[in-house]
Design a protein around this motif. Sequence first.
Motif, mmCIF file in Angstrom:
data_model
loop_
_atom_site.group_PDB
_atom_site.id
_atom_site.type_symbol
_atom_site.label_atom_id
_atom_site.label_comp_id
_atom_site.label_asym_id
_atom_site.label_seq_id
_atom_site.Cartn_x
_atom_site.Cartn_y
_atom_site.Cartn_z
ATOM 1 N N ALA A 127 0.798 -1.126 -0.128
ATOM 2 C CA ALA A 127 -0.030 0.127 -0.148
ATOM 3 C C ALA A 127 0.818 1.266 0.027
ATOM 4 O O ALA A 127 1.984 1.152 0.285
ATOM 5 C CB ALA A 127 -0.974 -0.067 1.227
ATOM 6 N N THR A 129 -11.904 1.779 0.587
ATOM 7 C CA THR A 129 -10.485 1.280 1.316
ATOM 8 C C THR A 129 -10.770 1.625 2.833
ATOM 9 O O THR A 129 -11.649 2.086 3.361
ATOM 10 C CB THR A 129 -9.468 2.158 0.844
ATOM 11 N N GLN A 133 -3.836 3.282 3.057
ATOM 12 C CA GLN A 133 -5.306 2.910 2.748
ATOM 13 C C GLN A 133 -5.033 1.393 2.090
ATOM 14 O O GLN A 133 -4.129 1.075 1.281
ATOM 15 C CB GLN A 133 -6.009 3.525 1.715
ATOM 16 N N VAL A 134 -5.709 0.413 2.533
ATOM 17 C CA VAL A 134 -5.948 -0.709 2.174
ATOM 18 C C VAL A 134 -7.282 -1.187 1.734
ATOM 19 O O VAL A 134 -8.353 -0.881 2.199
ATOM 20 C CB VAL A 134 -5.592 -1.775 3.402
#
Length: 371
Positions: free
Chosen positions: A61, A250, A206-207
């Motif tokens: 990320a 996200t 952010q994932v």
Amino acid sequence: MSMKMTRGTWCVIVAGAMVAIGGCKKGKAGGAAGFGGGGPMGMPVEVAVARTDTVRDEIAATGQIEAVQSIDLRPEVDGRIVDIPVHEGQEVEQGTPLFKVDDAQLKAQVAQLEAQRDLAQQALARAKELAQQNASSAADLEKAEAEARGAQAQYDLQRIRLDRTTVRAPFAGAVGQRYVSLGDYVTNTTKLVSLHTVNPQRAAFQVPERFARDLKPGQNVSFRVAAIAGRDFTGQVDFVDPVVQLPGRTILVKASVPNPARLLQPGLFIEAHLVTAVRPKAIVIPEEAVVPAEGANAVWVVVEGKVNRRQVELGVRTPGFVEVTKGVNAGDQVVVGGLELLAPGAPVMPRVVERPAKAGPAQAAPGSSPR
């Protein structure tokens, strides 16, 4: 007579030649059979030995560095700035004076209220003496007590306002940009200066929402900063946003990162790798041993001098190597060189070669489920 002898001699010579030619052909055939009597020669190939290693599932990320705490300080008392004892960029401890607002008027008010407080306390003392002598009513005593408490409260309130003419650092950090100068008149809406924590810092990134079940506090994060070449930083997740953010769907993740050398500054761009699982005894092989076959992956394995093709399932890939979750055991010899001419059951002459591991982040292998 001579003619008959000549013809007889010629017949003997021809017959001998035929016998000699036949013997030569037979000898050549016998020699060929003798050379091939040991069976076909094995094809030389290069093989690597499947080994166990520690493998980590990681999520890649991008994000940035944030201060754990970052504020714009404002005064609580209106007035003119008369002193600025710190400078921009200076690191300060909690409680350090940063600005001083003119307090002359407040000092005078505090002195006045202090005198009123003392007078009310003296009146209360006299009212108590009279009450003990039954020379005053209970109502007079209660009034004196109320006036003494009111005078004390007014004094305390103004004393607090006087103390707040000195703007102090609410936490330890670095002084940022200053927005006012000496002599400026400020109110409680005026920005004075920014203040940011420096150690530790936070890595925020952010994932994608599909990894929601893999995220939890305490996981390790490693990252690199584009502006600081050749340095790796590590941290630990201390916040996973319970809300999926739109429109990108996200999840915000933040990790606490030690910053004793003060290299990490808020706003720096980072490329992070979040470790979601660690397998210390995973089986890994060189990635060149994997052969795509009919929508799947396979490897050639050498067993007792012959090769067989096995379908495999892959896991995490690191530079030069790939994890095998099914199809290969530790210690198996897999072909890494000479794959083009192999056929199932073909005899080979294996030569073991070593493939050095390369440093780099793990990622999902082709044909494996994304991690």
